[in-house]
Design a protein around this motif. Structure first.
Motif, PDB file in Angstrom:
ATOM      1  N   GLN A  41     -14.167 -26.761   4.967  1.00 59.46           N
ATOM      2  CA  GLN A  41     -13.238 -25.865   5.675  1.00 59.46           C
ATOM      3  C   GLN A  41     -11.923 -25.780   4.890  1.00 59.46           C
ATOM      4  O   GLN A  41     -11.344 -24.696   4.746  1.00 59.46           O
ATOM      5  N   ARG A  43     -11.591 -26.195   1.697  1.00 57.43           N
ATOM      6  CA  ARG A  43     -11.867 -25.387   0.494  1.00 57.43           C
ATOM      7  C   ARG A  43     -11.803 -23.898   0.831  1.00 57.43           C
ATOM      8  O   ARG A  43     -11.247 -23.109   0.076  1.00 57.43           O
ATOM      9  N   ALA A  44     -12.386 -23.530   1.966  1.00 59.77           N
ATOM     10  CA  ALA A  44     -12.396 -22.115   2.383  1.00 59.77           C
ATOM     11  C   ALA A  44     -10.967 -21.610   2.587  1.00 59.77           C
ATOM     12  O   ALA A  44     -10.626 -20.496   2.180  1.00 59.77           O
ATOM     13  N   GLN A  45     -10.130 -22.451   3.203  1.00 60.29           N
ATOM     14  CA  GLN A  45      -8.724 -22.065   3.429  1.00 60.29           C
ATOM     15  C   GLN A  45      -7.977 -21.922   2.100  1.00 60.29           C
ATOM     16  O   GLN A  45      -7.149 -21.022   1.933  1.00 60.29           O
ATOM     17  N   TYR A  47      -9.294 -21.082  -0.803  1.00 57.35           N
ATOM     18  CA  TYR A  47      -9.736 -19.820  -1.422  1.00 57.35           C
ATOM     19  C   TYR A  47      -9.020 -18.626  -0.796  1.00 57.35           C
ATOM     20  O   TYR A  47      -8.638 -17.685  -1.483  1.00 57.35           O
ATOM     21  N   SER A  48      -8.856 -18.687   0.515  1.00 63.15           N
ATOM     22  CA  SER A  48      -8.197 -17.601   1.244  1.00 63.15           C
ATOM     23  C   SER A  48      -6.743 -17.457   0.772  1.00 63.15           C
ATOM     24  O   SER A  48      -6.249 -16.351   0.527  1.00 63.15           O
ATOM     25  N   LYS A  49      -6.067 -18.614   0.607  1.00 63.70           N
ATOM     26  CA  LYS A  49      -4.674 -18.612   0.114  1.00 63.70           C
ATOM     27  C   LYS A  49      -4.600 -18.054  -1.308  1.00 63.70           C
ATOM     28  O   LYS A  49      -3.706 -17.281  -1.650  1.00 63.70           O
ATOM     29  N   LYS A  51      -6.702 -15.989  -2.771  1.00 65.54           N
ATOM     30  CA  LYS A  51      -6.996 -14.560  -2.753  1.00 65.54           C
ATOM     31  C   LYS A  51      -5.756 -13.761  -2.340  1.00 65.54           C
ATOM     32  O   LYS A  51      -5.388 -12.775  -2.979  1.00 65.54           O
ATOM     33  N   THR A  52      -5.086 -14.225  -1.275  1.00 65.54           N
ATOM     34  CA  THR A  52      -3.873 -13.555  -0.790  1.00 65.54           C
ATOM     35  C   THR A  52      -2.777 -13.598  -1.856  1.00 65.54           C
ATOM     36  O   THR A  52      -2.141 -12.585  -2.149  1.00 65.54           O
ATOM     37  N   SER A  55      -3.494 -11.197  -4.711  1.00 63.91           N
ATOM     38  CA  SER A  55      -3.242  -9.802  -4.314  1.00 63.91           C
ATOM     39  C   SER A  55      -1.751  -9.493  -4.370  1.00 63.91           C
ATOM     40  O   SER A  55      -1.341  -8.444  -4.864  1.00 63.91           O
ATOM     41  N   THR A 119     -14.296 -17.555 -10.101  1.00 57.61           N
ATOM     42  CA  THR A 119     -13.158 -16.946  -9.387  1.00 57.61           C
ATOM     43  C   THR A 119     -11.966 -16.829 -10.339  1.00 57.61           C
ATOM     44  O   THR A 119     -11.286 -15.801 -10.391  1.00 57.61           O
TER      45      THR A 119
END
Length: 207
Positions: A41, A43-45, A47-49, A51-52, A55, A119
């Motif tokens: 979980q 790790r998923a967070q 990756y989300s950070k 990605k944001t 961008s 990534t």
């Protein structure tokens, strides 16, 4: 008769101890697997950070903030990996003797490594942009009058140059597609392995 009863009661208490020991081991394995899902979980967070942050970087060009974010994410991923490796070695320990779970965690780690590597590749490619769309740098041009300069980039667009650019673009597009496909494959494999972890947790909970 007494001896027989003693033997029976010793046997009973040994069986109870064995059951308690098995129960305690099952609980420990259960806790480790739940902790592993928490790490996934995290790790998923991360990756989300990432990605944001990427961008935002592509829109505003804040190099420093993006570099800082990359450093933070690297630390986070390293910490997650370190904890998973510790769990892996615990499962290989004779106390647990769960080689299957150690191998499952190892398989997820391998895919996570691949996902992170690809990534980063995608972000590097996107930062550079397609060869035909890259901004021209005028550092080497000579300025004779203010607002006027002799551009070293002016060249006759020959057929060969056009072909070269098209090839460079095609190479770039293929590299990007390959990296994206690689990330998707890694995510699919990780999700399949995580499903196995959840099945194991469900099995231990019903014991």
């Amino acid at each position: 008769m007494e001896d027989f009863e003693k033997k029976v009661s010793i046997k009973d208490s040994m069986e109870i101890e064995q059951e308690n020991s098995n129960c305690s081991k099952s609980n420990e394995i259960l806790n480790l697997l739940r902790k592993f899902l928490e790490i996934q979980q995290r790790r998923a967070q991360a990756y989300s950070k990432l990605k944001t942050g990427f961008s935002e970087y592509m829109k505003s060009g804040g190099e420093l903030a993006y570099q800082q974010l990359c450093s933070e994410i690297t630390v986070e991923f390293n910490d997650c990996s370190k904890q998973v490796l510790e769990m892996e070695s615990l499962f290989l320990n004779p106390n647990y003797c769960r080689v299957d779970l150690a191998e499952l965690l190892r398989a997820i780690q391998t895919q996570e490594k691949q996902k992170l590597h690809l990534t980063a590749t995608i972000q590097v490619l996107k930062k550079a942009g397609r060869p035909s769309e890259r901004l021209v740098n005028h550092e080497n041009c000579s300025f004779k009058k203010p607002m006027e300069h002799e551009c070293v980039h002016l060249q006759e667009i020959t057929e060969a140059a056009g072909t070269e650019e098209a090839e460079a673009n095609a190479e770039y597009d293929n590299a990007l597609k390959e990296a994206i496909r690689g990330v998707q494959d890694a995510v699919t494999a990780i999700n399949e392995h995580l499903e196995e972890v959840r099945y194991e947790i469900a099995a231990l909970e019903t014991e």
